[in-house]
Motif scaffolding. Sequence first.
Motif, PDB file in Angstrom:
ATOM      1  N   TRP A 185      -7.637   7.439 -16.627  1.00  0.00           N
ATOM      2  CA  TRP A 185      -7.450   8.685 -15.869  1.00  0.00           C
ATOM      3  C   TRP A 185      -6.524   9.652 -16.618  1.00  0.00           C
ATOM      4  N   SER A 186      -5.480   9.105 -17.228  1.00  0.00           N
ATOM      5  CA  SER A 186      -4.464   9.945 -17.872  1.00  0.00           C
ATOM      6  C   SER A 186      -4.843  10.368 -19.284  1.00  0.00           C
ATOM      7  N   GLY A 187      -6.023   9.979 -19.743  1.00  0.00           N
ATOM      8  CA  GLY A 187      -6.431  10.324 -21.098  1.00  0.00           C
ATOM      9  C   GLY A 187      -5.582   9.658 -22.165  1.00  0.00           C
ATOM     10  N   GLY A 188      -5.022   8.480 -21.836  1.00  0.00           N
ATOM     11  CA  GLY A 188      -4.222   7.726 -22.787  1.00  0.00           C
ATOM     12  C   GLY A 188      -2.732   7.964 -22.695  1.00  0.00           C
ATOM     13  N   ARG A 189      -2.297   8.830 -21.796  1.00  0.00           N
ATOM     14  CA  ARG A 189      -0.867   9.135 -21.690  1.00  0.00           C
ATOM     15  C   ARG A 189      -0.083   7.982 -21.076  1.00  0.00           C
ATOM     16  N   LEU A 190      -0.655   7.310 -20.112  1.00  0.00           N
ATOM     17  CA  LEU A 190      -0.022   6.142 -19.497  1.00  0.00           C
ATOM     18  C   LEU A 190      -0.579   4.899 -20.168  1.00  0.00           C
ATOM     19  N   LYS A 191       0.254   3.881 -20.366  1.00  0.00           N
ATOM     20  CA  LYS A 191      -0.122   2.735 -21.184  1.00  0.00           C
ATOM     21  C   LYS A 191      -0.415   1.491 -20.345  1.00  0.00           C
ATOM     22  N   SER A 192      -1.576   0.928 -20.566  1.00  0.00           N
ATOM     23  CA  SER A 192      -1.921  -0.387 -20.026  1.00  0.00           C
ATOM     24  C   SER A 192      -1.512  -1.401 -21.083  1.00  0.00           C
ATOM     25  N   THR A 193      -0.541  -2.234 -20.753  1.00  0.00           N
ATOM     26  CA  THR A 193       0.169  -3.037 -21.755  1.00  0.00           C
ATOM     27  C   THR A 193      -0.174  -4.519 -21.654  1.00  0.00           C
ATOM     28  N   PRO A 194      -0.374  -5.184 -22.794  1.00  0.00           N
ATOM     29  CA  PRO A 194      -0.633  -6.632 -22.769  1.00  0.00           C
ATOM     30  C   PRO A 194       0.523  -7.411 -22.149  1.00  0.00           C
ATOM     31  N   HIS A 195       0.165  -8.427 -21.384  1.00  0.00           N
ATOM     32  CA  HIS A 195       1.159  -9.336 -20.824  1.00  0.00           C
ATOM     33  C   HIS A 195       0.524 -10.704 -20.625  1.00  0.00           C
ATOM     34  N   ARG A 196       1.352 -11.707 -20.361  1.00  0.00           N
ATOM     35  CA  ARG A 196       0.876 -13.079 -20.236  1.00  0.00           C
ATOM     36  C   ARG A 196       1.854 -13.856 -19.367  1.00  0.00           C
ATOM     37  N   LEU A 199       1.945  13.988 -14.165  1.00  0.00           N
ATOM     38  CA  LEU A 199       0.812  14.351 -15.008  1.00  0.00           C
ATOM     39  C   LEU A 199       0.339  15.784 -14.772  1.00  0.00           C
ATOM     40  N   GLY A 200       0.912  16.451 -13.776  1.00  0.00           N
ATOM     41  CA  GLY A 200       0.501  17.819 -13.466  1.00  0.00           C
ATOM     42  C   GLY A 200      -0.837  17.894 -12.766  1.00  0.00           C
ATOM     43  N   LEU A 201      -1.181  16.865 -11.989  1.00  0.00           N
ATOM     44  CA  LEU A 201      -2.452  16.835 -11.273  1.00  0.00           C
ATOM     45  C   LEU A 201      -2.290  17.436  -9.879  1.00  0.00           C
ATOM     46  N   ASP A 228       0.844  -1.206   0.000  1.00  0.00           N
ATOM     47  CA  ASP A 228       0.000   0.000   0.000  1.00  0.00           C
ATOM     48  C   ASP A 228       0.877   1.254   0.000  1.00  0.00           C
ATOM     49  N   LEU A 229       1.949   1.236   0.771  1.00  0.00           N
ATOM     50  CA  LEU A 229       2.845   2.391   0.845  1.00  0.00           C
ATOM     51  C   LEU A 229       3.585   2.606  -0.474  1.00  0.00           C
ATOM     52  N   VAL A 230       4.001   1.497  -1.098  1.00  0.00           N
ATOM     53  CA  VAL A 230       4.683   1.607  -2.392  1.00  0.00           C
ATOM     54  C   VAL A 230       3.730   2.181  -3.438  1.00  0.00           C
ATOM     55  N   ALA A 231       2.492   1.667  -3.464  1.00  0.00           N
ATOM     56  CA  ALA A 231       1.500   2.167  -4.421  1.00  0.00           C
ATOM     57  C   ALA A 231       1.242   3.652  -4.203  1.00  0.00           C
ATOM     58  N   ASP A 232       1.135   4.070  -2.942  1.00  0.00           N
ATOM     59  CA  ASP A 232       0.891   5.477  -2.632  1.00  0.00           C
ATOM     60  C   ASP A 232       2.049   6.346  -3.134  1.00  0.00           C
ATOM     61  N   THR A 233       3.265   5.854  -2.956  1.00  0.00           N
ATOM     62  CA  THR A 233       4.442   6.586  -3.427  1.00  0.00           C
ATOM     63  C   THR A 233       4.412   6.744  -4.947  1.00  0.00           C
ATOM     64  N   LEU A 234       4.098   5.672  -5.651  1.00  0.00           N
ATOM     65  CA  LEU A 234       4.069   5.722  -7.114  1.00  0.00           C
ATOM     66  C   LEU A 234       2.930   6.602  -7.616  1.00  0.00           C
ATOM     67  N   LEU A 235       1.780   6.521  -6.984  1.00  0.00           N
ATOM     68  CA  LEU A 235       0.654   7.370  -7.388  1.00  0.00           C
ATOM     69  C   LEU A 235       0.972   8.848  -7.174  1.00  0.00           C
ATOM     70  N   GLY A 236       1.685   9.148  -6.087  1.00  0.00           N
ATOM     71  CA  GLY A 236       2.101  10.527  -5.852  1.00  0.00           C
ATOM     72  C   GLY A 236       3.038  11.014  -6.949  1.00  0.00           C
ATOM     73  N   ALA A 237       3.943  10.158  -7.399  1.00  0.00           N
ATOM     74  CA  ALA A 237       4.850  10.530  -8.481  1.00  0.00           C
ATOM     75  C   ALA A 237       4.082  10.757  -9.779  1.00  0.00           C
ATOM     76  N   LEU A 238       3.068   9.941 -10.037  1.00  0.00           N
ATOM     77  CA  LEU A 238       2.279  10.107 -11.253  1.00  0.00           C
ATOM     78  C   LEU A 238       1.434  11.373 -11.201  1.00  0.00           C
ATOM     79  N   GLU A 239       0.955  11.736 -10.010  1.00  0.00           N
ATOM     80  CA  GLU A 239       0.262  13.035  -9.873  1.00  0.00           C
ATOM     81  C   GLU A 239       1.186  14.163 -10.303  1.00  0.00           C
TER      82      GLU A 239
END
Length: 324
Positions: free
Chosen positions: A243-254, A158-160, A144-155
């Motif tokens: 959320w990013s309007g397509g700027r961040l990529k959700s990428t196929p994986h398997r 992205l200039g949010l 949870d802490l790692v995710a919060d850190t990464l989300l803060g960086a993406l804010e």
Amino acid sequence: MGRIPTIDITPLRDKGHPGYDLTVRQVMDACADIGFLSISGTEISPDTVQRMRTCVQAIFDIDEDAKWEQAITRENYRGFIPLGFFTPNDGSGTADKYEGYKLHYEVANDAPIRSECALYGPNVWPPQVPEAQSVILGYWSQLDLVADTLLGALETGLGLPARQLRDAFRDPMTNMTLLHYPPQAPHEDGYGIHPHKDTDALTIIAPDPVGGLEVQTRDGDWITPDCPPGGFVVNIGDMLELWSGGRLKSTPHRVVNRSGRERYSFPYFAVPRHDVIVAPLLTPLPWFDRPPVHCGHWSAETWRTNWPDETAKDTTPELGTLRD
């Protein structure tokens, strides 16, 4: 980019760190190009990950009859997922070659939020592995802490406004799937998990030393993340892409496990609160055209359509399944 970079996220924990801005740019570049990155500097010890891995192995060593007694149901998507039970969400292809154990954000029986959304509730903890709850929830809290850190960086990237993303994860629908992949024969058809994009916001996983995770590059090749010892693999899901309007990529994986060994993994899927509507927070890129999604509805449809006899409806959001 065509490769998955490794980034030390230590500077992201302090906006005053001299390396903060550079690290944000590195994270943004990876998320905007291939949508995957390997990270170090999480402060999660290798011993913590090893305890988690040992616990996961013990859970899958439980007797088969006991597993069925603790299996997921349509009413409570928590507990064991039998081997080969699920096909891709769109009904195409063969069943995936894994067995799983599904866990959700832990909520007490009498939690008020249960009156708002039926998807919340307590997990099913296997009595045969008494340490499971404390080991898993302890590991979960660190992610949870790692995710919060990464989300803060993406804010920032992205200039949010500060906390615009992170505040959506109060009482989240974050979940985790424990996974066991038996080895596939060298020429056996099918996948451990079929090619797909994650429907969450952010996925974090401690790589299994057996390997088997493959990521699709922009030119269609499949590559394997090169993650340092003690590191984690992170990828963008459909919600952050939206959320990013397509700027961040959700990428196929398997996942394909032809190692000849048993493979175990335990991905963490960060999902916002049930009533959050995910819609572009920035003007969408010209080619990006996706409707807003309701997190609770999207989650319910993802789990409902996993059942082999269920199909998508007109109101079912795009669920990440990809055809070969």
